[in-house]
Design a protein around this motif. Sequence first.
Motif, PDB file in Angstrom:
ATOM      1  N   LEU A 254     -19.615 -19.819  -6.298  1.00 63.93           N
ATOM      2  CA  LEU A 254     -21.036 -19.900  -6.628  1.00 63.93           C
ATOM      3  C   LEU A 254     -21.193 -20.125  -8.124  1.00 63.93           C
ATOM      4  N   LEU A 255     -22.133 -20.981  -8.490  1.00 64.60           N
ATOM      5  CA  LEU A 255     -22.384 -21.313  -9.888  1.00 64.60           C
ATOM      6  C   LEU A 255     -23.726 -20.744 -10.322  1.00 64.60           C
ATOM      7  N   SER A 256     -23.695 -19.880 -11.325  1.00 59.46           N
ATOM      8  CA  SER A 256     -24.926 -19.338 -11.913  1.00 59.46           C
ATOM      9  C   SER A 256     -24.837 -19.589 -13.410  1.00 59.46           C
ATOM     10  N   VAL A 257     -24.958 -20.861 -13.785  1.00 56.42           N
ATOM     11  CA  VAL A 257     -24.611 -21.289 -15.145  1.00 56.42           C
ATOM     12  C   VAL A 257     -25.811 -21.855 -15.904  1.00 56.42           C
ATOM     13  N   GLY A 258     -26.990 -21.401 -15.559  1.00 61.93           N
ATOM     14  CA  GLY A 258     -28.148 -21.782 -16.349  1.00 61.93           C
ATOM     15  C   GLY A 258     -29.197 -22.539 -15.559  1.00 61.93           C
ATOM     16  N   LEU A 259     -30.416 -22.478 -16.074  1.00 64.12           N
ATOM     17  CA  LEU A 259     -31.563 -23.143 -15.463  1.00 64.12           C
ATOM     18  C   LEU A 259     -32.146 -24.163 -16.436  1.00 64.12           C
ATOM     19  N   LEU A 260     -32.653 -25.257 -15.901  1.00 64.85           N
ATOM     20  CA  LEU A 260     -33.240 -26.316 -16.713  1.00 64.85           C
ATOM     21  C   LEU A 260     -34.662 -26.577 -16.239  1.00 64.85           C
ATOM     22  N   PRO A 261     -35.634 -26.669 -17.143  1.00 61.03           N
ATOM     23  CA  PRO A 261     -36.997 -27.025 -16.730  1.00 61.03           C
ATOM     24  C   PRO A 261     -37.012 -28.347 -15.968  1.00 61.03           C
ATOM     25  N   GLU A 262     -37.781 -28.392 -14.894  1.00 58.80           N
ATOM     26  CA  GLU A 262     -37.859 -29.573 -14.026  1.00 58.80           C
ATOM     27  C   GLU A 262     -38.880 -30.548 -14.600  1.00 58.80           C
ATOM     28  N   ASN A 263     -38.423 -31.472 -15.438  1.00 59.85           N
ATOM     29  CA  ASN A 263     -39.363 -32.262 -16.223  1.00 59.85           C
ATOM     30  C   ASN A 263     -39.255 -33.769 -16.041  1.00 59.85           C
ATOM     31  N   GLU A 264     -38.777 -34.216 -14.882  1.00 64.08           N
ATOM     32  CA  GLU A 264     -38.759 -35.653 -14.639  1.00 64.08           C
ATOM     33  C   GLU A 264     -40.180 -36.230 -14.625  1.00 64.08           C
TER      34      GLU A 264
END
Length: 317
Positions: A254-264
């Motif tokens: 499992l990868l819990s390596v950060g979140l990115l704002p969904e800005n497309e």
Amino acid sequence: MRRYDVVVVGGGPAGLAAAVAARAGGRCSVAVVERDDALGGILNQCVHNGFGLVTFGEELTGPEYAARWADAALEAGVEVLLGSMVLDVSAGPEGPGVTCVSAERGVERLEAGAVVLAMGCRERPAGALGIPGFRPAGVYTAGCAQRMVNCEGLLPGREVVILGSGDIGLIMARRLTLEGAHVACVAELMPYSSGLKRNVVQCLDDFGIPLLLSHTVTRVEGRRRVEAVEVSRVDGAGRPIPGTEARYPCDTLLLSVGLLPENELSRAAGVELSPTTRGPVVDDSLMTSVPGIFACGNVLHVHDLVDYVSQEAARAG
């Protein structure tokens, strides 16, 4: 084509709070466009408690917190468009508008006096990490695994290693343990956990799950399915230290390596984005560089608590 005073993109905690605030005066028409079949966003899969202490003064689960805001939005007279995917947000001569598509209504254009962007954030995927090895089955983001377990009743694996000590990863370490899986360890690149202290205690310490600080996954073994991962200690620059490798047999990573704002959508609308937060640049009223387009919640920057998302979204609304 339909016209509203305010169109909110996203029916999660940010979008609902913004819609309720916009309707508070009772004089404007507000629509929430949500691509899922239910309001609440990511909260619907967060069945653990810890939500609502700031907003409601009591401890709620994610679905309970979402339900309160969904009920408030419906009671306030907010129009909800479920199963609707937003294709485009753009500014026109008479104000901004949203183009969306749904199976029920087809493609439609929603003109508005103002648009509030509340799309939330997404997880950083495996492809962004560059871990050596093949691409076998069994590698999931922590949020994907959370949805599988809590919403679909599926167990992603029996022997698990988690990379990253973000809150979702910590919570899934506990959740998988309670469902009968064995979590071998949680590896964290930094010399400290990136999750809340209470989650380290309640999700790892209470269940005897080791947290390996200054460690990372340096290899994934297996062609068809994950068979093992190699975990190595890293130096102060985050580089693996030769000779410190340890092999953990497992069928799931499992990868819990950060979140990115969904800005497309924000980028396509010409909204200026901050290189620091990766979210829109906004003024004191949370309006972006495009007049009439506002942003709030995790699409603006990733928040620690959903209560703070709701507070910020209410200001935008």
